[in-house]
Design an enzyme around this catalytic site. Sequence first.
Site, PDB file in Angstrom:
ATOM      1  N   GLU A 277       0.838  -1.275   0.052  1.00 60.74           N
ATOM      2  CA  GLU A 277       0.007  -0.004   0.002  1.00 60.74           C
ATOM      3  C   GLU A 277       0.839   1.360  -0.072  1.00 60.74           C
ATOM      4  O   GLU A 277       0.448   2.186  -0.694  1.00 60.74           O
ATOM      5  CB  GLU A 277      -1.106  -0.004   1.218  1.00 60.74           C
ATOM      6  N   ASP A 358       3.943  -4.183  -5.901  1.00 61.01           N
ATOM      7  CA  ASP A 358       4.352  -5.486  -5.329  1.00 61.01           C
ATOM      8  C   ASP A 358       5.983  -5.359  -5.249  1.00 61.01           C
ATOM      9  O   ASP A 358       6.464  -5.952  -4.326  1.00 61.01           O
ATOM     10  CB  ASP A 358       3.910  -6.839  -6.079  1.00 61.01           C
TER      11      ASP A 358
END
Length: 410
Positions: A277, A358
Amino acid sequence: MDSTFVFYSIFIILVVEYVLATALNYLNAKKFKDPIPKDLEDVYNTEEYNKSQAYKLTNYKFGILTSTFSLALILGFLILGGFKWVDQIALNTSDHPIVQALIFFGIILLGSDIINIPFTYYQTFVIEEKFGFNKTSHRTFILDKLKQWTLTILVGGGVLALVIWFFQTVGTNFWWYTWVAIALFTLFINLFYSKLIVPLFNKQEPLEAGSLKEKIEHYAANVGFDLQHIFVINGSKRSTKANAYFSGFGKEKRVTLYDTLINDLDEDEIVAVLAHEVGHYKRKHIIFNLFSSILLTGLMLFLLSLFINNPEISLAIGVDRPSFHAALIGFGILYSPVSELTGLLMNYFSRKFEYQADDYAKETYAALPLVTSLKKLSKNSLSNLTPHPAYVFMNYSHPPLIDRIRNLKA
Ligand SMILES: [Zn+2]
């Protein structure tokens, strides 16, 4: 352009969109029973795998039912003069164009939401309940609806009234007046979403003291992200499904973790999700999304300004007295192929951004805990491990699990 031509365009757009969506769902469903990729063999045991198959099939069938009902409803309304009937009610209630538009849209939007209640009720209290996801009480369900309607009436009604007022005051120039107003409003809502909207539906609290907080503190200090911006939300009020998201920017930025996520994952996995995030923020995805949504709003409003003065659009939906609100409904349908295309583009960027976030988690923390967390989250939401590539291309905002894991392991 005559109104019969516009009518058939609207009719064809609605039918073609339905056929395309149904065909994609069918293709996707044909791959439900495909062999699970090797890297994902440990996601489900046999019992869970069977449960996921049943869940996918149930949602597939239910989706066909709801989309067919929606198509029948709007075509029926169009052909049987539903819009004219609602316009008459609006005309008989007030002489003022803004009030007429508010009544017209109020009846259509709230009406269609009320008609859809049995479907949303069934989805929550029968399907989600049967598969063990549902935590929503009847009270929460009803309160949510009332709050959503109140927000729609206040915000939607306010924006609609403003647009028509601009239209009456400056004619077709209304589009960029509206654009500036909506852009400012979008910035404002993005900034204060967590403070103004979320508390209406959920409780949010800062992280509790303990080993998880210490781990997060350590990670956050490493990447220069302020811990004060991390919150836990009671998602378990509605569903066992877990989630995390980033919102806001500047001083108002925050990462929100669902309490269900904290229950499902171990501490390293939670930090990995948090790192993902934070990656969205550090890679400027939040700002990109905000500005592209403002640009797309501008495009839509500009096109609207080209169409709004054509009485044929009102006539095409069966309203014999042309008006801003009737033209707006017709334009909404005519515009939907464009919004399908822009949605496709936004999904494409969103999938790119997931890989980037990611990668950020991998670089600043570790890949393995993110791999295991994604597997756990997929297992706990019974997600589809073998989606059809065409379905992914059209509908997925996140890459399929297998692709994310391959990228993380690369
Ligand atoms: Zn993400």
